[in-house]
Design a protein around this motif. Structure first.
Motif, short mmCIF file in Angstrom:
data_model
loop_
_atom_site.label_atom_id
_atom_site.label_comp_id
_atom_site.label_asym_id
_atom_site.label_seq_id
_atom_site.Cartn_x
_atom_site.Cartn_y
_atom_site.Cartn_z
N PRO A 20 -17.53 6.07 -25.10
CA PRO A 20 -18.48 6.32 -23.72
C PRO A 20 -17.75 6.32 -22.17
CG PRO A 20 -19.07 4.51 -25.53
CD PRO A 20 -17.64 5.26 -25.71
N GLY A 21 -16.73 5.56 -22.27
CA GLY A 21 -15.95 5.30 -21.10
C GLY A 21 -15.60 6.42 -20.40
N ARG A 22 -15.39 7.58 -21.20
CA ARG A 22 -14.67 8.89 -20.59
C ARG A 22 -15.91 9.50 -19.71
NH1 ARG A 22 -11.92 13.27 -24.24
NH2 ARG A 22 -10.50 11.76 -24.14
N SER A 23 -17.24 9.39 -20.17
CA SER A 23 -18.25 9.78 -19.42
C SER A 23 -18.60 9.34 -18.19
CB SER A 23 -19.65 10.07 -20.32
OG SER A 23 -19.30 10.93 -21.28
N ASP A 24 -18.52 7.89 -18.14
CA ASP A 24 -18.92 7.11 -16.99
C ASP A 24 -17.69 7.14 -16.07
OD1 ASP A 24 -17.17 5.38 -18.52
OD2 ASP A 24 -18.65 3.79 -18.67
N TRP A 25 -16.47 7.19 -16.64
CA TRP A 25 -15.30 7.19 -15.73
C TRP A 25 -15.09 8.30 -15.01
CZ3 TRP A 25 -11.40 10.80 -15.75
CH2 TRP A 25 -10.27 10.50 -14.75
N PHE A 26 -15.39 9.50 -15.72
CA PHE A 26 -15.48 10.80 -15.13
C PHE A 26 -16.50 11.11 -13.64
CE2 PHE A 26 -17.63 15.14 -14.68
CZ PHE A 26 -16.48 15.92 -14.14
N VAL A 27 -17.71 10.41 -14.19
CA VAL A 27 -18.90 10.44 -13.24
C VAL A 27 -18.59 9.58 -12.13
CG1 VAL A 27 -21.46 10.24 -12.62
CG2 VAL A 27 -20.73 11.45 -14.67
N GLU A 28 -18.19 8.58 -12.34
CA GLU A 28 -17.89 7.56 -11.25
C GLU A 28 -16.67 7.84 -10.22
OE1 GLU A 28 -15.38 4.48 -9.22
OE2 GLU A 28 -14.98 5.10 -11.22
N SER A 29 -15.78 8.37 -10.97
CA SER A 29 -14.74 8.88 -10.02
C SER A 29 -14.94 10.11 -9.30
CB SER A 29 -13.30 9.17 -10.92
OG SER A 29 -13.51 10.17 -11.92
N LEU A 30 -15.62 10.81 -9.87
CA LEU A 30 -16.07 12.05 -9.03
C LEU A 30 -16.91 11.86 -7.89
CD1 LEU A 30 -15.75 15.33 -9.04
CD2 LEU A 30 -18.03 15.20 -10.43
N LEU A 69 -24.78 15.36 -14.32
CA LEU A 69 -25.59 16.09 -14.98
C LEU A 69 -24.63 16.46 -16.33
CD1 LEU A 69 -28.33 18.15 -13.03
CD2 LEU A 69 -28.48 15.98 -14.24
N LEU A 70 -23.46 16.71 -16.04
CA LEU A 70 -22.70 17.31 -17.31
C LEU A 70 -22.61 16.58 -18.79
CD1 LEU A 70 -20.67 19.61 -17.65
CD2 LEU A 70 -18.88 18.48 -16.45
N PRO A 71 -22.48 15.24 -18.42
CA PRO A 71 -22.62 14.33 -19.69
C PRO A 71 -23.64 14.76 -20.48
CG PRO A 71 -21.64 13.07 -18.03
CD PRO A 71 -22.18 14.35 -17.43
N SER A 72 -24.94 15.44 -19.98
CA SER A 72 -26.09 15.45 -20.72
C SER A 72 -26.23 16.96 -21.07
CB SER A 72 -27.26 15.04 -19.78
OG SER A 72 -27.07 13.61 -19.58
N THR A 73 -25.20 17.69 -21.02
CA THR A 73 -25.42 19.36 -21.17
C THR A 73 -24.80 19.43 -22.48
OG1 THR A 73 -23.46 19.69 -20.08
CG2 THR A 73 -25.51 19.94 -18.70
N PRO A 74 -25.02 20.81 -22.95
CA PRO A 74 -24.38 21.12 -24.42
C PRO A 74 -22.89 21.08 -24.16
CG PRO A 74 -26.25 22.56 -24.03
CD PRO A 74 -26.04 21.59 -22.85
N VAL A 75 -22.40 21.37 -23.24
CA VAL A 75 -20.89 21.33 -22.92
C VAL A 75 -20.15 20.16 -22.97
CG1 VAL A 75 -18.94 22.15 -21.27
CG2 VAL A 75 -21.20 23.16 -21.55
N ALA A 76 -20.81 19.12 -23.01
CA ALA A 76 -20.45 17.59 -23.01
C ALA A 76 -19.66 17.19 -24.33
CB ALA A 76 -21.81 16.54 -23.11
N GLY A 77 -20.00 17.84 -25.46
CA GLY A 77 -19.32 17.41 -26.65
C GLY A 77 -17.85 17.99 -26.58
N ALA A 78 -17.64 19.44 -25.81
CA ALA A 78 -16.44 20.05 -26.00
C ALA A 78 -15.67 19.29 -24.99
CB ALA A 78 -16.65 21.33 -25.64
N LEU A 79 -16.35 18.62 -24.01
CA LEU A 79 -15.19 17.81 -22.93
C LEU A 79 -15.06 16.24 -23.58
CD1 LEU A 79 -17.11 19.05 -19.68
CD2 LEU A 79 -14.85 19.71 -20.66
#
Length: 151
Positions: A20-30, A69-79
Protein backbone atom coordinates in the motif's frame (compact mmCIF):
# COMPACT_ATOMS: atom_id res chain seq x y z
CA UNK A 1 5.19 -16.15 -9.77
CA UNK A 2 6.68 -12.68 -10.10
CA UNK A 3 5.30 -10.49 -12.86
CA UNK A 4 8.05 -8.28 -14.17
CA UNK A 5 7.96 -5.64 -16.88
CA UNK A 6 11.16 -4.55 -18.59
CA UNK A 7 11.36 -0.79 -19.10
CA UNK A 8 14.27 0.48 -21.12
CA UNK A 9 16.79 -2.20 -20.16
CA UNK A 10 17.83 -1.97 -16.52
CA UNK A 11 14.69 -0.60 -14.87
CA UNK A 12 12.31 -3.24 -13.44
CA UNK A 13 8.83 -3.01 -12.04
CA UNK A 14 8.02 -5.90 -9.69
CA UNK A 15 4.27 -6.29 -9.28
CA UNK A 16 4.31 -9.34 -7.02
CA UNK A 17 5.38 -7.37 -3.96
CA UNK A 18 3.00 -4.44 -4.27
CA UNK A 19 2.51 -2.64 -1.00
CA UNK A 20 0.00 0.00 0.00
CA UNK A 21 2.98 2.30 0.49
CA UNK A 22 3.74 2.35 -3.22
CA UNK A 23 0.43 4.03 -4.11
CA UNK A 24 0.50 6.64 -1.38
CA UNK A 25 4.18 7.38 -1.95
CA UNK A 26 3.55 7.88 -5.67
CA UNK A 27 0.55 10.18 -5.20
CA UNK A 28 2.18 12.19 -2.40
CA UNK A 29 5.46 12.73 -4.24
CA UNK A 30 3.69 13.58 -7.49
CA UNK A 31 1.45 16.13 -5.73
CA UNK A 32 4.21 17.84 -3.77
CA UNK A 33 6.75 17.94 -6.58
CA UNK A 34 4.24 19.13 -9.15
CA UNK A 35 2.68 21.80 -6.96
CA UNK A 36 6.05 23.11 -5.78
CA UNK A 37 6.50 24.71 -9.21
CA UNK A 38 3.99 27.35 -8.14
CA UNK A 39 6.20 28.31 -5.19
CA UNK A 40 9.62 28.26 -6.86
CA UNK A 41 8.64 29.96 -10.13
CA UNK A 42 8.41 33.37 -8.48
CA UNK A 43 10.39 35.32 -5.92
CA UNK A 44 7.26 36.70 -4.31
CA UNK A 45 6.46 35.58 -0.78
CA UNK A 46 3.90 34.12 -0.50
CA UNK A 47 3.60 32.67 -3.98
CA UNK A 48 -0.17 33.20 -3.95
CA UNK A 49 0.44 36.88 -4.78
CA UNK A 50 1.71 35.89 -8.23
CA UNK A 51 -0.77 34.05 -10.44
CA UNK A 52 0.48 31.40 -12.88
CA UNK A 53 -0.64 31.26 -16.47
CA UNK A 54 -3.78 29.26 -17.15
CA UNK A 55 -1.97 26.55 -19.17
CA UNK A 56 0.55 26.00 -16.35
CA UNK A 57 -2.22 25.84 -13.77
CA UNK A 58 -4.31 23.39 -15.80
CA UNK A 59 -1.33 21.18 -16.65
CA UNK A 60 -0.15 20.92 -13.04
CA UNK A 61 -3.61 20.26 -11.63
CA UNK A 62 -4.28 17.76 -14.42
CA UNK A 63 -1.11 15.81 -13.59
CA UNK A 64 -1.96 15.73 -9.90
CA UNK A 65 -5.57 14.71 -10.64
CA UNK A 66 -4.55 11.88 -12.96
CA UNK A 67 -1.94 10.73 -10.47
CA UNK A 68 -4.48 10.71 -7.63
CA UNK A 69 -6.95 8.68 -9.70
CA UNK A 70 -4.40 6.24 -11.10
CA UNK A 71 -4.41 3.85 -8.09
CA UNK A 72 -8.18 3.40 -8.57
CA UNK A 73 -8.02 2.49 -12.27
CA UNK A 74 -7.69 -0.95 -13.90
CA UNK A 75 -4.04 -0.10 -14.76
CA UNK A 76 -3.22 0.12 -11.03
CA UNK A 77 -2.57 -3.61 -10.67
CA UNK A 78 0.00 -3.58 -13.46
CA UNK A 79 1.79 -0.71 -11.74
CA UNK A 80 1.65 -2.31 -8.31
CA UNK A 81 -0.79 0.24 -6.93
CA UNK A 82 -3.68 -0.35 -4.57
CA UNK A 83 -6.68 1.93 -4.07
CA UNK A 84 -6.12 4.63 -1.47
CA UNK A 85 -8.49 5.29 1.45
CA UNK A 86 -10.35 8.61 1.54
CA UNK A 87 -8.55 9.60 4.75
CA UNK A 88 -5.27 9.54 2.83
CA UNK A 89 -6.37 12.50 0.72
CA UNK A 90 -7.01 14.58 3.85
CA UNK A 91 -3.51 13.72 5.07
CA UNK A 92 -2.18 14.52 1.58
CA UNK A 93 -3.77 17.98 1.66
CA UNK A 94 -2.12 18.67 5.03
CA UNK A 95 1.24 17.39 3.77
CA UNK A 96 1.10 19.54 0.64
CA UNK A 97 0.19 22.66 2.62
CA UNK A 98 3.01 22.07 5.13
CA UNK A 99 5.45 21.37 2.30
CA UNK A 100 4.55 24.58 0.47
CA UNK A 101 4.84 26.62 3.69
CA UNK A 102 8.30 25.15 4.28
CA UNK A 103 9.26 26.04 0.71
CA UNK A 104 8.17 29.63 1.36
CA UNK A 105 10.34 29.78 4.48
CA UNK A 106 13.24 28.38 2.46
CA UNK A 107 12.70 31.00 -0.25
CA UNK A 108 12.63 33.78 2.31
CA UNK A 109 15.85 32.52 3.90
CA UNK A 110 17.57 32.07 0.51
CA UNK A 111 16.51 35.44 -0.90
CA UNK A 112 17.45 37.43 2.20
CA UNK A 113 21.02 37.74 0.94
CA UNK A 114 20.35 37.86 -2.79
CA UNK A 115 19.50 41.38 -3.95
CA UNK A 116 16.42 41.98 -5.99
CA UNK A 117 16.80 42.77 -9.67
CA UNK A 118 19.19 45.62 -10.34
CA UNK A 119 17.54 48.97 -10.96
CA UNK A 120 17.24 49.80 -14.62
CA UNK A 121 18.21 53.04 -16.27
CA UNK A 122 15.39 55.23 -17.50
CA UNK A 123 15.15 54.86 -21.27
CA UNK A 124 13.73 57.38 -23.70
CA UNK A 125 10.51 56.43 -25.50
CA UNK A 126 11.18 54.29 -28.53
CA UNK A 127 14.57 53.08 -27.27
CA UNK A 128 13.73 49.40 -27.69
CA UNK A 129 12.42 49.85 -31.23
CA UNK A 130 15.48 51.90 -32.19
CA UNK A 131 17.82 49.32 -30.69
CA UNK A 132 16.10 46.41 -32.46
CA UNK A 133 15.91 48.28 -35.78
CA UNK A 134 19.59 49.25 -35.68
CA UNK A 135 20.55 45.75 -36.85
CA UNK A 136 19.03 46.54 -40.22
CA UNK A 137 20.57 49.99 -40.63
CA UNK A 138 23.84 51.03 -42.18
CA UNK A 139 26.70 52.73 -40.38
CA UNK A 140 26.82 55.64 -42.86
CA UNK A 141 23.94 57.62 -44.24
CA UNK A 142 22.82 56.30 -47.60
CA UNK A 143 23.16 58.75 -50.45
CA UNK A 144 19.88 59.58 -52.08
CA UNK A 145 19.29 58.96 -55.79
CA UNK A 146 19.38 62.73 -56.55
CA UNK A 147 22.74 63.33 -54.84
CA UNK A 148 24.23 60.35 -56.68
CA UNK A 149 23.33 61.91 -60.08
CA UNK A 150 24.81 65.36 -59.28
CA UNK A 151 28.20 65.15 -57.57
Amino acid sequence: MVATARLGGAARLDVAHASPGRSDWFVESLATQTLVIFAIRTRRVPFLRSHPSLPLLLAALGVVGVGALLPSTPVAGALGFQPLPALFFLALAVMVIVYLVLIEFGKRWCYRTVPAALPTRPRPPGHRVHRRASRFGTPEPVASAESAKHP
